[in-house]
Motif scaffolding. Structure first.
Motif, PDB file in Angstrom:
ATOM      1  N   CYS A 269       0.867  -1.179   0.000  1.00  0.00           N
ATOM      2  CA  CYS A 269       0.000   0.000   0.000  1.00  0.00           C
ATOM      3  C   CYS A 269       0.900   1.224   0.000  1.00  0.00           C
ATOM      4  CB  CYS A 269      -0.907  -0.006   1.235  1.00  0.00           C
ATOM      5  SG  CYS A 269      -2.222  -1.225   1.144  1.00  0.00           S
ATOM      6  N   LYS A 271       2.291   4.930   0.072  1.00  0.00           N
ATOM      7  CA  LYS A 271       1.890   6.153   0.754  1.00  0.00           C
ATOM      8  C   LYS A 271       3.009   7.179   0.646  1.00  0.00           C
ATOM      9  CE  LYS A 271       3.762   4.935   5.299  1.00  0.00           C
ATOM     10  NZ  LYS A 271       3.503   4.849   6.749  1.00  0.00           N
ATOM     11  N   THR A 303       3.593   1.017   2.956  1.00  0.00           N
ATOM     12  CA  THR A 303       3.400   1.069   4.402  1.00  0.00           C
ATOM     13  C   THR A 303       3.993  -0.174   5.048  1.00  0.00           C
ATOM     14  OG1 THR A 303       1.745   1.385   6.144  1.00  0.00           O
ATOM     15  CG2 THR A 303       1.131  -0.029   4.309  1.00  0.00           C
ATOM     16  N   ASP A 347       0.790  -0.425  -6.203  1.00  0.00           N
ATOM     17  CA  ASP A 347      -0.040   0.061  -5.092  1.00  0.00           C
ATOM     18  C   ASP A 347      -1.301  -0.797  -5.034  1.00  0.00           C
ATOM     19  OD1 ASP A 347      -1.205   1.528  -3.083  1.00  0.00           O
ATOM     20  OD2 ASP A 347      -1.867   3.164  -4.398  1.00  0.00           O
ATOM     21  N   ASP A 348      -1.333  -1.743  -4.098  1.00  0.00           N
ATOM     22  CA  ASP A 348      -2.450  -2.685  -3.981  1.00  0.00           C
ATOM     23  C   ASP A 348      -3.163  -2.438  -2.654  1.00  0.00           C
ATOM     24  OD1 ASP A 348      -4.189  -4.820  -3.875  1.00  0.00           O
ATOM     25  OD2 ASP A 348      -2.742  -6.272  -4.665  1.00  0.00           O
ATOM     26  N   ARG A 349      -4.341  -1.839  -2.732  1.00  0.00           N
ATOM     27  CA  ARG A 349      -5.060  -1.473  -1.511  1.00  0.00           C
ATOM     28  C   ARG A 349      -5.646  -2.682  -0.796  1.00  0.00           C
ATOM     29  NH1 ARG A 349      -2.446   2.805  -0.998  1.00  0.00           N
ATOM     30  NH2 ARG A 349      -3.795   3.327   0.775  1.00  0.00           N
ATOM     31  N   ARG A 350      -5.636  -3.844  -1.414  1.00  0.00           N
ATOM     32  CA  ARG A 350      -6.104  -5.053  -0.735  1.00  0.00           C
ATOM     33  C   ARG A 350      -5.113  -5.506   0.339  1.00  0.00           C
ATOM     34  NH1 ARG A 350      -6.855  -9.398  -5.110  1.00  0.00           N
ATOM     35  NH2 ARG A 350      -8.010 -10.517  -3.495  1.00  0.00           N
ATOM     36  N   CYS A 352      -4.052  -3.523   2.656  1.00  0.00           N
ATOM     37  CA  CYS A 352      -4.193  -2.652   3.838  1.00  0.00           C
ATOM     38  C   CYS A 352      -5.663  -2.348   4.121  1.00  0.00           C
ATOM     39  CB  CYS A 352      -3.402  -1.358   3.656  1.00  0.00           C
ATOM     40  SG  CYS A 352      -3.791  -0.447   2.138  1.00  0.00           S
ATOM     41  N   CYS A 353      -6.467  -3.399   4.189  1.00  0.00           N
ATOM     42  CA  CYS A 353      -7.883  -3.210   4.528  1.00  0.00           C
ATOM     43  C   CYS A 353      -8.032  -2.893   6.015  1.00  0.00           C
ATOM     44  CB  CYS A 353      -8.679  -4.477   4.213  1.00  0.00           C
ATOM     45  SG  CYS A 353      -8.768  -4.874   2.442  1.00  0.00           S
ATOM     46  N   CYS A 368      -9.767  -9.468   1.128  1.00  0.00           N
ATOM     47  CA  CYS A 368      -8.583  -8.677   1.468  1.00  0.00           C
ATOM     48  C   CYS A 368      -7.375  -9.586   1.674  1.00  0.00           C
ATOM     49  CB  CYS A 368      -8.845  -7.869   2.735  1.00  0.00           C
ATOM     50  SG  CYS A 368     -10.025  -6.516   2.521  1.00  0.00           S
ATOM     51  N   SER A 371      -5.428  -7.193   6.844  1.00  0.00           N
ATOM     52  CA  SER A 371      -6.358  -6.303   7.548  1.00  0.00           C
ATOM     53  C   SER A 371      -5.748  -5.842   8.870  1.00  0.00           C
ATOM     54  CB  SER A 371      -7.694  -7.012   7.811  1.00  0.00           C
ATOM     55  OG  SER A 371      -8.261  -7.504   6.606  1.00  0.00           O
ATOM     56  N   TRP A 374      -5.716   1.247  11.143  1.00  0.00           N
ATOM     57  CA  TRP A 374      -4.750   2.307  10.874  1.00  0.00           C
ATOM     58  C   TRP A 374      -4.402   3.077  12.139  1.00  0.00           C
ATOM     59  CZ3 TRP A 374      -1.753   2.854   6.801  1.00  0.00           C
ATOM     60  CH2 TRP A 374      -2.136   2.278   5.578  1.00  0.00           C
TER      61      TRP A 374
END
Length: 405
Positions: A269, A271, A303, A347-350, A352-353, A368, A371, A374
């Motif tokens: 993810c 950032k 991240t 950048d794979d948002r899966r 950082c669910c 996901c 998980s 944050w």
């Protein structure tokens, strides 16, 4: 009397003159013969010299022709051989495996040498690198942990990391290696190290590093992990995850398998947070001045809760470990090591669910990979909540066994 004496003097003079002329004639003939004999011995016959020179030139010409024909045949054979090699996938794969093996043996030797030079005991894993590199793995998952995190480790073992024989079966059948990653205390052999050794004897799921544990040493630990894992296992990907994050291993494997043909890939993810110059705050950056004016942001990087790098990037870290700069934040350090390289950032948002949305995403068929919360940079109170997150957001008990990568 005078007339007689005069007459005899003339006869003697004539006789002397006559003898001198005869000897002169004979001497001339002798010198001529000697000169002829000397000339015959010292100078070769012109005809023979010409013939031998022509023969020599002919032999040189023949040898030159042979060399030219040999060179042409060698060039043709070389081109044919190279052409066949380029056409043969098996030959290319064999060469790639050979290079990979040599690189891993070199990395293992360097790591072992560094341990010996530092006066640290060499890990058993380093002593047997051949047994660990006999096969190819999909990924190595290193779970970053600390001495005080026993309950977190137990919660992971009870949920998404298969224990005991099931974990070994996962390595053999799916090519997935999973280990808790930890170094040693400032006093090697002390109570903390003995506690980890006892836990290792029971579960057999640790990767011990030649590294002194400490929160401000996470960058060094990350570098040591990738170097050690690369030396021990020939994998397509090397993953780092924190022990307070929930992971769906089958989903992670399927996601990484999509990038197998990418030589240099960095997945996470991505950032770009602010560079914190103020002392005393969390994630303070002591080297803030390197990033320009106050208020600037970091370069894009993954991240730290979970990220993966391809084999070639792990090799790069291993080879250049002694010159890679370490920032205080390990995720920033990792991102900085790839600046200037031809690396594909994914950048794979899966990966950082949140723990509040992973459930409905799973129900919608968008499972996901990882998980966490944050607000806590991990699952808040993960030792107590990991089972609940696994129940709501897990991929199911049979997903990993049924997975094919």
């Amino acid at each position: 009397m005078s007339m007689k004496h005069h007459h005899r003097g003339l006869e003697l003079s004539a006789s002397k003159s006559f003898v001198s002329k005869k000897w002169t004639f004979f001497l001339c003939i002798g010198f001529f013969c000697a000169g002829t004999l000397f000339s015959d011995r010292m100078w070769p016959e012109p005809e023979a010299n010409v013939v031998s020179r022509e023969a020599s030139d002919e032999r040189l010409h023949l040898v030159s022709d042979d060399c030219d024909s040999s060179k042409k045949s060698l060039k043709l054979e070389s081109k044919d051989s190279l052409g066949e090699a380029y056409k043969s996938p098996d030959a290319i794969q064999t060469l790639d495996k050979t290079i990979s093996t040599l690189e891993m043996e070199l990395a293992a030797a360097r790591a072992a040498q560094e341990s010996i030079m530092n006066g640290s005991p060499v890990s058993d894993d380093f002593k047997l690198p051949e047994t660990a590199t006999r096969r190819k793995y999909l990924m190595v998952v290193g779970v970053n942990t600390a001495f005080s995190s026993r309950k977190r480790r137990d919660s992971v073992r009870a949920t998404w990391m298969p224990p005991g024989e099931n974990r070994k079966k996962l390595e053999e059948e799916k090519g997935i290696v999973m280990r808790f990653v930890i170094g040693h205390s400032a006093t090697p052999g002390g109570i903390l190290d003995r506690a980890i050794q006892a836990e290792e004897s029971k579960h057999g799921d640790f990767l011990r590093l030649d590294h002194v544990e400490g929160y401000l040493e996470l960058s060094a630990k990350t570098k040591s992990y990738f170097t050690t894992a690369y030396a021990l296992w020939d994998a397509d990907f090397y993953v780092k995850v924190d022990d307070d994050v929930h992971v769906n291993i089958a989903t992670l494997g399927a996601e990484l398998a999509r990038y197998r043909m990418k030589p240099r890939v960095y997945i996470g993810c991505m950032k770009s947070g602010p560079v914190l110059a103020q002392k005393g705050v969390r994630y303070h950056e002591p080297e803030y001045w390197k990033f320009g004016e106050e208020g600037n942001k970091y370069f894009r990087h993954a991240t730290g809760q979970l990220y993966a790098i391809s084999r070639e990037l792990a090799s790069y870290i291993s080879i250049n470990q002694n010159v890679l700069h370490k920032y205080v934040n390990e995720d920033v350090s990792l991102g900085s090591w790839f600046l200037g390289l031809d690396v594909e950032h994914v950048d794979d948002r899966r990966l950082c669910c949140g723990t509040t949305d992973c459930e409905w995403k799973a129900q919608a068929g968008n499972m996901c990979v990882a998980s966490f919360d944050w607000s806590c940079s991990g699952i808040c109170r993960s030792a107590d909540r990991m089972k609940d997150v696994h129940r709501r957001c897990g991929e199911g008990p049979n997903a990993l066994l049924a997975a094919s990568f």
